[in-house]
Design a protein around this motif. Structure first.
Motif, mmCIF file in Angstrom:
data_model
loop_
_atom_site.group_PDB
_atom_site.id
_atom_site.type_symbol
_atom_site.label_atom_id
_atom_site.label_comp_id
_atom_site.label_asym_id
_atom_site.label_seq_id
_atom_site.Cartn_x
_atom_site.Cartn_y
_atom_site.Cartn_z
ATOM 1 N N HIS A 231 0.825 -1.086 0.058
ATOM 2 C CA HIS A 231 0.003 0.086 -0.291
ATOM 3 C C HIS A 231 0.877 1.406 0.045
ATOM 4 O O HIS A 231 1.988 1.232 0.129
ATOM 5 C CB HIS A 231 -1.106 0.032 1.108
ATOM 6 N N LEU A 232 0.221 2.357 -0.108
ATOM 7 C CA LEU A 232 1.018 3.663 0.033
ATOM 8 C C LEU A 232 0.091 4.314 0.882
ATOM 9 O O LEU A 232 -1.182 4.118 0.986
ATOM 10 C CB LEU A 232 1.236 4.248 -1.488
ATOM 11 N N GLU B 102 4.972 8.389 5.979
ATOM 12 C CA GLU B 102 5.117 7.408 7.359
ATOM 13 C C GLU B 102 6.243 7.277 8.107
ATOM 14 O O GLU B 102 7.213 7.190 7.742
ATOM 15 C CB GLU B 102 4.789 5.897 6.986
ATOM 16 N N ILE B 103 6.085 7.778 9.451
ATOM 17 C CA ILE B 103 7.127 8.292 10.321
ATOM 18 C C ILE B 103 7.120 7.237 11.341
ATOM 19 O O ILE B 103 6.255 7.106 12.213
ATOM 20 C CB ILE B 103 7.051 9.633 10.848
ATOM 21 N N GLY C 123 15.904 2.277 18.689
ATOM 22 C CA GLY C 123 16.828 3.444 18.298
ATOM 23 C C GLY C 123 16.661 3.905 16.870
ATOM 24 O O GLY C 123 17.152 4.820 16.593
ATOM 25 N N ALA C 124 16.070 2.971 15.933
ATOM 26 C CA ALA C 124 15.806 3.272 14.603
ATOM 27 C C ALA C 124 14.765 4.247 14.417
ATOM 28 O O ALA C 124 13.563 3.998 15.027
ATOM 29 C CB ALA C 124 15.586 2.220 13.781
ATOM 30 N N MET C 125 14.732 5.377 13.749
ATOM 31 C CA MET C 125 13.906 6.398 13.196
ATOM 32 C C MET C 125 13.882 6.117 11.768
ATOM 33 O O MET C 125 14.892 6.482 11.364
ATOM 34 C CB MET C 125 13.834 7.558 13.938
ATOM 35 N N ILE C 126 12.578 5.991 11.007
ATOM 36 C CA ILE C 126 12.552 5.816 9.674
ATOM 37 C C ILE C 126 11.339 6.683 9.196
ATOM 38 O O ILE C 126 10.286 6.746 9.677
ATOM 39 C CB ILE C 126 12.446 4.411 9.144
ATOM 40 N N VAL C 127 11.827 7.278 7.846
ATOM 41 C CA VAL C 127 10.615 7.991 7.421
ATOM 42 C C VAL C 127 10.406 7.713 5.815
ATOM 43 O O VAL C 127 11.374 7.405 5.042
ATOM 44 C CB VAL C 127 11.149 9.605 7.057
ATOM 45 N N LEU C 128 9.153 6.847 5.487
ATOM 46 C CA LEU C 128 8.876 6.413 4.048
ATOM 47 C C LEU C 128 8.100 7.669 3.358
ATOM 48 O O LEU C 128 7.041 8.123 4.134
ATOM 49 C CB LEU C 128 7.898 5.311 4.447
ATOM 50 N N PRO C 129 8.803 8.091 2.427
ATOM 51 C CA PRO C 129 7.781 9.211 1.828
ATOM 52 C C PRO C 129 6.474 8.947 1.445
ATOM 53 O O PRO C 129 6.119 7.906 0.990
ATOM 54 C CB PRO C 129 8.866 9.439 0.582
ATOM 55 N N ALA C 130 5.885 9.906 1.283
ATOM 56 C CA ALA C 130 4.404 9.888 0.745
ATOM 57 C C ALA C 130 4.490 9.196 -0.653
ATOM 58 O O ALA C 130 5.344 9.569 -1.492
ATOM 59 C CB ALA C 130 3.835 11.145 0.556
ATOM 60 N N GLY C 131 3.433 8.263 -0.879
ATOM 61 C CA GLY C 131 3.535 7.865 -2.336
ATOM 62 C C GLY C 131 4.394 6.433 -2.623
ATOM 63 O O GLY C 131 4.340 5.924 -3.553
ATOM 64 N N ILE C 132 5.098 6.166 -1.707
ATOM 65 C CA ILE C 132 6.112 4.849 -1.813
ATOM 66 C C ILE C 132 5.165 3.717 -1.644
ATOM 67 O O ILE C 132 4.500 3.538 -0.718
ATOM 68 C CB ILE C 132 7.593 4.949 -1.049
ATOM 69 N N TYR C 133 5.273 2.547 -2.482
ATOM 70 C CA TYR C 133 4.649 1.303 -2.061
ATOM 71 C C TYR C 133 5.438 0.650 -1.035
ATOM 72 O O TYR C 133 6.732 0.384 -1.403
ATOM 73 C CB TYR C 133 4.376 0.631 -3.347
ATOM 74 N N HIS C 134 4.769 0.179 -0.108
ATOM 75 C CA HIS C 134 5.550 -0.654 1.184
ATOM 76 C C HIS C 134 4.423 -1.703 1.728
ATOM 77 O O HIS C 134 3.354 -1.762 1.547
ATOM 78 C CB HIS C 134 6.086 0.529 1.917
ATOM 79 N N PRO D 22 -3.117 -1.253 -6.841
ATOM 80 C CA PRO D 22 -2.689 -0.081 -7.501
ATOM 81 C C PRO D 22 -3.369 1.254 -7.093
ATOM 82 O O PRO D 22 -4.498 1.356 -6.988
ATOM 83 C CB PRO D 22 -2.625 -0.377 -8.982
ATOM 84 N N HIS D 23 -2.508 2.195 -6.814
ATOM 85 C CA HIS D 23 -3.099 3.531 -6.719
ATOM 86 C C HIS D 23 -2.259 4.517 -7.405
ATOM 87 O O HIS D 23 -2.013 5.607 -6.616
ATOM 88 C CB HIS D 23 -3.477 3.804 -5.225
ATOM 89 N N ASP D 24 -2.052 4.243 -8.508
ATOM 90 C CA ASP D 24 -0.946 5.052 -9.147
ATOM 91 C C ASP D 24 -1.456 6.298 -9.681
ATOM 92 O O ASP D 24 -0.557 7.348 -9.950
ATOM 93 C CB ASP D 24 -0.434 4.476 -10.589
ATOM 94 N N HIS D 25 -2.668 6.643 -9.786
ATOM 95 C CA HIS D 25 -3.344 7.844 -10.196
ATOM 96 C C HIS D 25 -3.332 8.987 -9.034
ATOM 97 O O HIS D 25 -3.549 10.004 -9.310
ATOM 98 C CB HIS D 25 -4.931 7.723 -10.597
#
Length: 199
Positions: free
Chosen positions: A99-100, A105-106, A133-144, A172-175
Motif C-alpha cells: 500500500h501507500l 509514514e514516520i 533506536g531506529a527512526m525511519i521516514v517512508l515518503p508519501a507515495g512509496i509502495y510499502h 494499485p493507486h498510481d493515479h
C-alpha cells in the motif's frame, strides 16, 4: 574513502534485497547470496533514517530538533504484538498488504523490531529491518508494507504533521497525486539527491 568510519545507524537499521519465497513473512527472506542495500541507496528511494536514544525519547534533544525541523506536531505509540494489538491477525495481514499513504509514514522504534519492505526502481522488494533506536521516514507515495520479525514485538512512536491520517491505499493507486509526485521525484531521479539523510 572509508575513512569516515561506520555509520552508527547501521547498528539499528539494515536493508537487503528479498528472495521470492512465500515462507513465513516474519523470516528475513535474504537472497542467496545475501544482497545488502546501503542507507544511501534507501535515501535515493526517499527513505531517510536516524539513530536516536530510545531509552530517553522523552527528553531527547535530537528527536525534538527533528520534530521541529520537519513539523511533526502529532505523536502517539503503537505496540504490535498478539497480546497488545486488538484484531492482531487481521491487522498484521492488512499491514503486509502492499500500500501507500498520501503523507509520510514516520516510525521510531523504541522497543522490539520489525520489517518495512519497500520497492526499488525496478519493483524489487527491499526489506528494511528496524531495531530499537531506529527512526525511519517512508515518503508519501512509496509502495510499502510492514511485518513483525520472528520476535513478534515492536513498540513504535508514530509521528505526523498535523492531524494523523493513517489511510492505506492498497496497490494499485498510481493515479493519486502523492504517487505521481513520488515517481517524479524518486523513480525518475529528478529529486532523489535533494534528500539529506542526516537532516
Amino acid at each position: 574513502m572509508g575513512s569516515l568510519g561506520k555509520d552508527d545507524r547501521e547498528e539499528v537499521i539494515q536493508a537487503w534485497y528479498m528472495d521470492d519465497s512465500d515462507e513465513d513473512q516474519r523470516l528475513p527472506h535474504h537472497r542467496d547470496p545475501k544482497e545488502f542495500v546501503s542507507l544511501d541507496k534507501l535515501a535515493e528511494l526517499g527513505v531517510i533514517s536516524w539513530r536516536l536514544d530510545a531509552d530517553n525519547y522523552e527528553t531527547d534533544e535530537e528527536l525534538k530538533k527533528i520534530r521541529e525541523a520537519r513539523g511533526y506536531s502529532y505523536m502517539d505509540f503503537c505496540e504490535v504484538c498478539p497480546e497488545k494489538l486488538p484484531n492482531y491477525e487481521e491487522k498484521i495481514k492488512n499491514f503486509f498488504e502492499e500500500h501507500l499513504h498520501t503523507d509520510e509514514e514516520i516510525r521510531y522504534c523504541v522497543a522490539g523490531s520489525g520489517y518495512f519492505d519497500v520497492r526499488d526502481h525496478n519493483e524489487a522488494w527491499i526489506r528494511i529491518w528496524v531495531k530499537k533506536g531506529a527512526m525511519i521516514v517512508l515518503p508519501a507515495g512509496i509502495y510499502h508494507r510492514f511485518t513483525l520479525d520472528s520476535d513478534n514485538y515492536i513498540k513504535a512512536m508514530r509521528l505526523f504533521v498535523g492531524d494523523p491520517v493513517w489511510t492505506p491505499y492498497n496497490r494499485p493507486h498510481d493515479h493519486l497525486p502523492a504517487r505521481k509526485e513520488y515517481v517524479e521525484t524518486f523513480v525518475k531521479g529528478t529529486g532523489g539527491q535533494a534528500v539529506d539523510a542526516a537532516a
